[in-house]
Design a protein around this motif. Structure first.
Motif, PDB file in Angstrom:
ATOM      1  N   ASN A   1       5.880  -0.930   2.340  1.00  0.00           N
ATOM      2  CA  ASN A   1       5.407  -2.205   2.866  1.00  0.00           C
ATOM      3  C   ASN A   1       3.888  -2.187   3.012  1.00  0.00           C
ATOM      4  OD1 ASN A   1       5.464  -4.758   4.091  1.00  0.00           O
ATOM      5  ND2 ASN A   1       5.738  -3.909   6.154  1.00  0.00           N
ATOM      6  N   VAL A   2       3.261  -3.293   2.599  1.00  0.00           N
ATOM      7  CA  VAL A   2       1.845  -3.527   2.911  1.00  0.00           C
ATOM      8  C   VAL A   2       1.762  -4.975   3.367  1.00  0.00           C
ATOM      9  CG1 VAL A   2      -0.520  -3.683   2.041  1.00  0.00           C
ATOM     10  CG2 VAL A   2       1.014  -1.946   1.116  1.00  0.00           C
ATOM     11  N   GLU A   3       1.308  -5.176   4.582  1.00  0.00           N
ATOM     12  CA  GLU A   3       1.162  -6.572   5.011  1.00  0.00           C
ATOM     13  C   GLU A   3       0.031  -6.748   6.006  1.00  0.00           C
ATOM     14  OE1 GLU A   3       4.063  -8.231   7.923  1.00  0.00           O
ATOM     15  OE2 GLU A   3       5.188  -6.367   7.621  1.00  0.00           O
ATOM     16  N   LYS A   4      -0.486  -7.967   6.019  1.00  0.00           N
ATOM     17  CA  LYS A   4      -1.499  -8.329   7.004  1.00  0.00           C
ATOM     18  C   LYS A   4      -0.747  -8.850   8.217  1.00  0.00           C
ATOM     19  CE  LYS A   4      -5.987 -10.618   6.729  1.00  0.00           C
ATOM     20  NZ  LYS A   4      -6.814 -11.438   5.819  1.00  0.00           N
ATOM     21  N   THR A   5      -1.027  -8.258   9.364  1.00  0.00           N
ATOM     22  CA  THR A   5      -0.315  -8.674  10.568  1.00  0.00           C
ATOM     23  C   THR A   5      -1.304  -8.644  11.735  1.00  0.00           C
ATOM     24  OG1 THR A   5       1.568  -8.124  12.005  1.00  0.00           O
ATOM     25  CG2 THR A   5       0.550  -6.294  10.862  1.00  0.00           C
TER      26      THR A   5
ATOM     27  N   TYR B   1      -4.204  -4.497   8.744  1.00  0.00           N
ATOM     28  CA  TYR B   1      -3.286  -4.190   7.655  1.00  0.00           C
ATOM     29  C   TYR B   1      -2.301  -3.138   8.128  1.00  0.00           C
ATOM     30  CZ  TYR B   1      -5.188  -6.917   3.885  1.00  0.00           C
ATOM     31  OH  TYR B   1      -5.546  -7.961   3.090  1.00  0.00           O
TER      32      TYR B   1
ATOM     33  N   TYR C   1      -2.215   1.634  10.444  1.00  0.00           N
ATOM     34  CA  TYR C   1      -2.842   0.350  10.746  1.00  0.00           C
ATOM     35  C   TYR C   1      -4.346   0.451  10.493  1.00  0.00           C
ATOM     36  CZ  TYR C   1       1.556  -0.427  13.187  1.00  0.00           C
ATOM     37  OH  TYR C   1       2.881  -0.551  13.494  1.00  0.00           O
TER      38      TYR C   1
ATOM     39  N   TYR D   1      -9.551  -5.573   2.839  1.00  0.00           N
ATOM     40  CA  TYR D   1      -8.468  -5.828   1.891  1.00  0.00           C
ATOM     41  C   TYR D   1      -7.734  -4.557   1.494  1.00  0.00           C
ATOM     42  CZ  TYR D   1      -5.841  -7.558  -2.072  1.00  0.00           C
ATOM     43  OH  TYR D   1      -4.817  -7.879  -2.913  1.00  0.00           O
TER      44      TYR D   1
ATOM     45  N   ASN E   1      -3.852  -3.520  -0.766  1.00  0.00           N
ATOM     46  CA  ASN E   1      -2.612  -3.992  -1.386  1.00  0.00           C
ATOM     47  C   ASN E   1      -1.751  -2.804  -1.808  1.00  0.00           C
ATOM     48  OD1 ASN E   1      -3.608  -2.960  -3.776  1.00  0.00           O
ATOM     49  ND2 ASN E   1      -4.292  -4.942  -4.546  1.00  0.00           N
ATOM     50  N   LYS E   2      -0.580  -3.104  -2.380  1.00  0.00           N
ATOM     51  CA  LYS E   2       0.382  -2.077  -2.746  1.00  0.00           C
ATOM     52  C   LYS E   2      -0.223  -1.075  -3.745  1.00  0.00           C
ATOM     53  CE  LYS E   2       5.269  -1.682  -4.004  1.00  0.00           C
ATOM     54  NZ  LYS E   2       5.269  -1.013  -5.310  1.00  0.00           N
TER      55      LYS E   2
END
Lengths: 234, 234
Positions: free
Chosen positions: B98-102, B121, B140, B148, B150-151
């Motif tokens: 998982n890679v997400e902005k939270t 991230y 995190y 930035y 990403n995967k």
């Protein structure tokens, strides 16, 4: 205590007494040099000591800043001076199970850089922190470096004794950590169920001359083994 | 690479290429100063770097000596540059879950010194060493510092990427270790029975400016988690 160690101690006390936060800027190298009336290299050495210990960080061209350990109850993996030095806020008690003069087997000889069959002191202790079982420790000291040990000495900090009685200069250590399940003897000793997690630490401690004087094998109770370290990138 | 880092690298290469034994005496500070045609303080800095890294030890008035790590397959707790840098002889592969902005919860905010609710991230990865499961990692990164991810980036060394793409200067880290029994999700993830031993590591990594840019929580497979560190007494 050398001059630079004394200065390092005073700076650390200053941080502690004023409860300075992480990132607080400290006086510059020049200011400290004037204040303590010593050479820049003495101050540099004091600051490097504090940096290694994780008490400050130095940022080139910008200054010297407080670095705080932010969690209580964790044992430093970088303090090689023994349990007592590491847990100054806790009560450390040693239950001495065995002290005997014996000979080094292959493993002990290899770690202490001595011949197999050379005389060593074997010390087995159960270590309590605030009356809770912290770990079981088996240590070997080459008689060549540590000519005498007994139960009474082993009931206190052995390192402190060696530093005082033999003026031994504890200098550095190799530390190895693995995790596994406790065997029956270990589980019994630590009052834990068989196959509970255990942290196994092996440590070789050296004199300033590079001669090893202590090889220890320690099993930690997993509920009381909490470690921290502060590393500096190079 | 700074001059002193270059010199440290060359001295380390020299030790490595000639397979010098623990305790081998190296050239003196004066000799090194002349050879590299730099200031004594540059050489001192190079030597301090090597000492921190556990490659040498310096004995005042007597010289500079080789210090060897004596066991293979142990991961250094003092190398803050990530798995890939630590296991140069092994094949490290990241399975990105998982890679997400939270947004930062209380715990994340507290460790990254940011406000709860600030954007971060989140990266979850399973790390394989030579195709064996080494650990599960949750990291995190504050968007403020790492704008930035990403995967694709997370499938390689994130630290290496940040150093290259953002010129981030990874400077120091706080590392916390505890031992416990794996819960069901962790056991599943690592292909281990429920309640197997697990080593839990939390790490906060800082820029040279003292700003945290990575907070990671890692659970290690106990059969593959072997750590070492070399400490220097002060």
């Amino acid at each position: 205590m050398n001059k630079y160690q004394q200065i390092a101690y005073e700076i650390e006390q200053h941080i502690h007494e004023h409860n300075l936060a992480q990132g607080t800027k400290l006086d510059s190298l020049d200011t400290l040099t004037k204040r303590y009336n010593v050479s820049r290299s003495t101050i540099s050495k004091a600051l490097d000591t504090l940096e290694k210990r994780g008490a400050i960080f130095q940022q080139r061209g910008s200054g010297i800043f407080v670095r705080r350990q932010r969690r209580e109850g964790y044992m430093s993996l970088l303090v090689t001076s023994g349990f007592s030095a590491n847990f100054q806020d806790s009560n450390i008690r040693y239950d001495v199970l065995n002290v005997e003069k014996t000979v080094a087997d292959e493993d002990v000889a290899n770690n202490l850089h001595i011949e197999a069959g050379a005389p060593v002191y074997l010390v087995e202790r159960l270590v309590y922190m605030d009356e809770e079982k912290l770990c079981k420790e088996v240590s070997y000291f080459p008689v060549q470096v540590v000519p005498y040990l007994n139960k009474e000495i082993a009931e206190q900090s052995i390192f402190h004794y060696l530093e005082t009685a033999y003026k031994i200069n504890i200098s550095f250590a190799d530390v190895y950590l693995v995790i596994d399940q406790l065997n029956e003897a270990e589980a019994d000793m630590l009052d834990l169920p068989l196959l509970s997690p255990g942290l196994y630490m092996e440590q070789v401690v050296y004199l300033a001359t590079g001669i090893p004087f202590d090889y220890s094998k320690v099993v930690y109770h997993y509920k009381h083994a909490k470690f921290f370290l502060q590393s500096v990138n190079n």
